[in-house]
Design a protein around this motif. Structure first.
Motif, PDB file in Angstrom:
ATOM      1  N   PRO A   1       2.452  -5.916  -0.694  1.00 29.56           N
ATOM      2  CA  PRO A   1       2.930  -5.894  -2.088  1.00 29.56           C
ATOM      3  C   PRO A   1       2.058  -5.099  -3.050  1.00 29.56           C
ATOM      4  CG  PRO A   1       2.005  -8.044  -1.533  1.00 29.56           C
ATOM      5  CD  PRO A   1       2.106  -7.281  -0.253  1.00 29.56           C
ATOM      6  N   ARG A   2       0.804  -4.831  -2.685  1.00 26.05           N
ATOM      7  CA  ARG A   2      -0.078  -4.122  -3.613  1.00 26.05           C
ATOM      8  C   ARG A   2      -0.151  -2.623  -3.331  1.00 26.05           C
ATOM      9  NH1 ARG A   2      -5.155  -7.828  -5.313  1.00 26.05           N
ATOM     10  NH2 ARG A   2      -4.907  -6.499  -7.135  1.00 26.05           N
ATOM     11  N   ILE A   3       0.630  -2.167  -2.351  1.00 22.70           N
ATOM     12  CA  ILE A   3       0.760  -0.728  -2.136  1.00 22.70           C
ATOM     13  C   ILE A   3       1.845  -0.207  -3.081  1.00 22.70           C
ATOM     14  CG2 ILE A   3       1.391   1.099  -0.520  1.00 22.70           C
ATOM     15  CD1 ILE A   3      -1.238  -0.150   0.196  1.00 22.70           C
ATOM     16  N   LYS A   4       1.473   0.726  -3.938  1.00 20.91           N
ATOM     17  CA  LYS A   4       2.424   1.291  -4.897  1.00 20.91           C
ATOM     18  C   LYS A   4       3.349   2.268  -4.182  1.00 20.91           C
ATOM     19  CE  LYS A   4       2.649   4.003  -9.169  1.00 20.91           C
ATOM     20  NZ  LYS A   4       1.844   4.740 -10.173  1.00 20.91           N
ATOM     21  N   LEU A   5       4.652   2.081  -4.347  1.00 20.51           N
ATOM     22  CA  LEU A   5       5.635   2.966  -3.731  1.00 20.51           C
ATOM     23  C   LEU A   5       6.157   3.939  -4.776  1.00 20.51           C
ATOM     24  CD1 LEU A   5       7.638   0.341  -1.645  1.00 20.51           C
ATOM     25  CD2 LEU A   5       6.041   2.046  -0.759  1.00 20.51           C
TER      26      LEU A   5
ATOM     27  N   ASP B   1     -10.488  -1.961   1.450  1.00 18.96           N
ATOM     28  CA  ASP B   1      -9.203  -2.474   0.975  1.00 18.96           C
ATOM     29  C   ASP B   1      -8.070  -1.514   1.316  1.00 18.96           C
ATOM     30  OD1 ASP B   1     -10.294  -4.785  -0.025  1.00 18.96           O
ATOM     31  OD2 ASP B   1     -10.439  -4.067  -2.091  1.00 18.96           O
ATOM     32  N   PHE B   2      -8.338  -0.209   1.158  1.00 21.92           N
ATOM     33  CA  PHE B   2      -7.321   0.787   1.509  1.00 21.92           C
ATOM     34  C   PHE B   2      -6.984   0.706   2.995  1.00 21.92           C
ATOM     35  CE2 PHE B   2      -8.504   3.228  -2.420  1.00 21.92           C
ATOM     36  CZ  PHE B   2      -7.231   3.259  -2.964  1.00 21.92           C
ATOM     37  N   LYS B   3      -8.020   0.571   3.829  1.00 20.36           N
ATOM     38  CA  LYS B   3      -7.800   0.504   5.278  1.00 20.36           C
ATOM     39  C   LYS B   3      -7.004  -0.737   5.647  1.00 20.36           C
ATOM     40  CE  LYS B   3     -11.328   1.433   7.938  1.00 20.36           C
ATOM     41  NZ  LYS B   3     -12.714   1.393   8.430  1.00 20.36           N
ATOM     42  N   MET B   4      -7.233  -1.824   4.905  1.00 21.33           N
ATOM     43  CA  MET B   4      -6.520  -3.080   5.166  1.00 21.33           C
ATOM     44  C   MET B   4      -5.190  -3.129   4.424  1.00 21.33           C
ATOM     45  SD  MET B   4      -8.433  -4.604   7.308  1.00 21.33           S
ATOM     46  CE  MET B   4      -7.708  -6.241   7.326  1.00 21.33           C
ATOM     47  N   LEU B   5      -4.851  -2.026   3.709  1.00 13.84           N
ATOM     48  CA  LEU B   5      -3.607  -1.904   2.948  1.00 13.84           C
ATOM     49  C   LEU B   5      -3.489  -2.952   1.839  1.00 13.84           C
ATOM     50  CD1 LEU B   5      -1.070  -1.012   5.783  1.00 13.84           C
ATOM     51  CD2 LEU B   5      -2.281   0.517   4.237  1.00 13.84           C
TER      52      LEU B   5
ATOM     53  N   LEU C   1      16.420   1.714   2.277  1.00 12.24           N
ATOM     54  CA  LEU C   1      16.161   0.510   1.472  1.00 12.24           C
ATOM     55  C   LEU C   1      15.631  -0.687   2.268  1.00 12.24           C
ATOM     56  CD1 LEU C   1      18.919   0.331  -1.299  1.00 12.24           C
ATOM     57  CD2 LEU C   1      16.464   0.640  -1.581  1.00 12.24           C
ATOM     58  N   PRO C   2      16.212  -1.029   3.425  1.00  9.08           N
ATOM     59  CA  PRO C   2      15.672  -2.177   4.171  1.00  9.08           C
ATOM     60  C   PRO C   2      14.216  -1.989   4.581  1.00  9.08           C
ATOM     61  CG  PRO C   2      17.834  -1.565   4.999  1.00  9.08           C
ATOM     62  CD  PRO C   2      17.413  -0.471   4.077  1.00  9.08           C
ATOM     63  N   TYR C   3      13.848  -0.758   4.951  1.00  7.65           N
ATOM     64  CA  TYR C   3      12.463  -0.481   5.341  1.00  7.65           C
ATOM     65  C   TYR C   3      11.524  -0.597   4.144  1.00  7.65           C
ATOM     66  CZ  TYR C   3      14.525   1.380   9.628  1.00  7.65           C
ATOM     67  OH  TYR C   3      15.217   1.522  10.802  1.00  7.65           O
ATOM     68  N   LEU C   4      11.978  -0.105   2.993  1.00  3.30           N
ATOM     69  CA  LEU C   4      11.167  -0.232   1.777  1.00  3.30           C
ATOM     70  C   LEU C   4      10.967  -1.698   1.413  1.00  3.30           C
ATOM     71  CD1 LEU C   4      12.686   2.586  -0.476  1.00  3.30           C
ATOM     72  CD2 LEU C   4      10.469   2.604   0.668  1.00  3.30           C
TER      73      LEU C   4
ATOM     74  N   SER D   1      -1.974   9.081   5.582  1.00  4.74           N
ATOM     75  CA  SER D   1      -2.774   7.991   5.040  1.00  4.74           C
ATOM     76  C   SER D   1      -2.471   6.726   5.836  1.00  4.74           C
ATOM     77  CB  SER D   1      -2.439   7.761   3.562  1.00  4.74           C
ATOM     78  OG  SER D   1      -1.107   7.263   3.433  1.00  4.74           O
ATOM     79  N   ARG D   2      -3.325   5.732   5.683  1.00  9.74           N
ATOM     80  CA  ARG D   2      -3.108   4.466   6.409  1.00  9.74           C
ATOM     81  C   ARG D   2      -1.759   3.852   6.033  1.00  9.74           C
ATOM     82  NH1 ARG D   2      -2.228   1.016   9.293  1.00  9.74           N
ATOM     83  NH2 ARG D   2      -3.414  -0.797   9.926  1.00  9.74           N
ATOM     84  N   ALA D   3      -1.417   3.908   4.753  1.00  6.47           N
ATOM     85  CA  ALA D   3      -0.141   3.339   4.303  1.00  6.47           C
ATOM     86  C   ALA D   3       1.035   4.118   4.885  1.00  6.47           C
ATOM     87  CB  ALA D   3      -0.077   3.332   2.778  1.00  6.47           C
ATOM     88  N   ALA D   4       0.951   5.462   4.853  1.00  3.01           N
ATOM     89  CA  ALA D   4       2.035   6.289   5.392  1.00  3.01           C
ATOM     90  C   ALA D   4       2.186   6.085   6.891  1.00  3.01           C
ATOM     91  CB  ALA D   4       1.770   7.764   5.081  1.00  3.01           C
ATOM     92  N   GLU D   5       1.068   5.975   7.573  1.00  4.32           N
ATOM     93  CA  GLU D   5       1.082   5.751   9.024  1.00  4.32           C
ATOM     94  C   GLU D   5       1.771   4.433   9.358  1.00  4.32           C
ATOM     95  OE1 GLU D   5      -2.712   4.953  11.188  1.00  4.32           O
ATOM     96  OE2 GLU D   5      -2.364   6.960  11.975  1.00  4.32           O
ATOM     97  N   GLU D   6       1.459   3.398   8.607  1.00  6.84           N
ATOM     98  CA  GLU D   6       2.069   2.083   8.833  1.00  6.84           C
ATOM     99  C   GLU D   6       3.566   2.127   8.551  1.00  6.84           C
ATOM    100  OE1 GLU D   6       2.054  -2.042   9.795  1.00  6.84           O
ATOM    101  OE2 GLU D   6       0.545  -0.472  10.076  1.00  6.84           O
ATOM    102  N   PHE D   7       3.953   2.830   7.479  1.00 13.28           N
ATOM    103  CA  PHE D   7       5.364   2.902   7.105  1.00 13.28           C
ATOM    104  C   PHE D   7       6.167   3.663   8.153  1.00 13.28           C
ATOM    105  CE2 PHE D   7       8.935   4.820   4.771  1.00 13.28           C
ATOM    106  CZ  PHE D   7       9.560   3.654   4.349  1.00 13.28           C
TER     107      PHE D   7
END
Length: 295
Positions: A120-124, A86-90, A109-112, A281-287
């Motif tokens: 939507p389930r990635i906590k910012l 699930d983490f890998k799939m974000l 803000l637009p990027y966030l 992390s996968r999320a940081a890499e994607e962002f």
């Protein structure tokens, strides 16, 4: 324990099927290999796990106790593997970003918004601070990435420019007459100047430029908020140093006027910053990728 994990997996399948041959088919192993694995596990644990009978195999009491714990342990491992997937799939996770209020409002803000809509389930988690504070967040592990005013020179950090910005001086209606023509630095220094407080990278960058021209800055106002710097100019309290790209709305509407200097302040960049030694992390890499794609 780690060396026995494969043996426990074999044991679990045998106990579920109550058959070496059926377990062998499920595991894509030979029946002999399955039998050898069970014998090895029994030898290491120094207990009998199965009774071999003409009608098949039956778990011993020791085997039943082990089976209960192995089922529970493998269940936890499978759950963990699912969670990692699930983490890998974000589908789950957390992204921690260090950023100042100004860059957050006028750039990030637009990027966030786009990232949250897509995942939507990635906590910012947003950590506000000055550039030096953001670098501390990153080095301490409190933030995955930072979005900062450049330049930043630090061997521990990977710094990637993502947007060019320009520092300019602006004024309101009272001083708009000085915006009609280019003014000299001597004239600028005689005006009531409005700057951010000294610890900000933006202030340091402009002050360094003016120092190189031979001028010391002595502001009439030093403020902790970028919006206040802009507001003070619009209230005709003096000449403010702002970022052109963040003040476009006021410049286009005529609420502010850009003061043209004899030498333009060189452009600089906003950049993405993270530790070289720690993979994103996968999320940081994607962002980070989403920002770099839109440069």
């Amino acid at each position: 324990m780690v060396g026995k994990l494969d043996l426990y997996r074999v044991f679990n399948v045998v106990s579920q099927n109550k058959s070496f041959s059926t377990a062998a088919e499920e595991l894509y192993m030979t029946q002999s290999a399955v039998s050898q694995a069970i014998l090895k596990l029994e030898k290491e644990l120094e207990v009998k796990l199965f009774h071999r009978t003409p009608k098949g195999i039956v778990m011993t009491n020791e085997g039943k106790v082990l089976n209960d714990h192995v089922n529970s342990a493998l269940g936890l491992i499978h759950a963990a593997e699912d969670k990692i997937s699930d983490f890998k799939m974000l589908k789950y996770g957390e992204l921690r970003i260090g950023v100042g209020d100004t860059i957050s409002r006028y750039f990030l803000l637009p990027y966030l918004g786009d990232f949250h809509a897509k995942y939507p389930r990635i906590k910012l988690k947003i950590l506000n601070g000055t550039t030096s504070e953001i670098l501390t967040f990153i080095k301490s592990g409190a933030a995955d990435v930072g979005i900062c005013n450049l330049p930043i020179v630090d061997e521990q950090l990977q710094v990637t420019p993502c947007k060019e910005i320009h520092d300019v001086f602006v004024c309101g209606e009272k001083y708009k007459h000085i915006a009609r023509d280019t003014i000299r630095f001597e004239q600028l220094m005689e005006l009531p100047l409005i700057f951010l407080e000294k610890k900000s990278n933006s202030r340091l960058y402009v002050e360094r430029f003016l120092n190189e021209k031979g001028y010391e800055v002595s502001p009439a106002f030093e403020l902790g908020s970028y919006d206040l710097v802009s507001d003070f100019a619009r209230m005709n309290l003096g000449i403010s140093c702002v970022i052109r790209e963040f003040s476009e709305e006021h410049l286009k509407s005529g609420a502010l006027y850009e003061v043209l200097l004899e030498d333009e302040i060189p452009g600089r960049n906003i950049g993405i910053v993270h530790l070289k030694s720690v993979p994103l992390s996968r999320a940081a890499e994607e962002f980070v990728g989403s920002i770099e794609q839109r440069k």
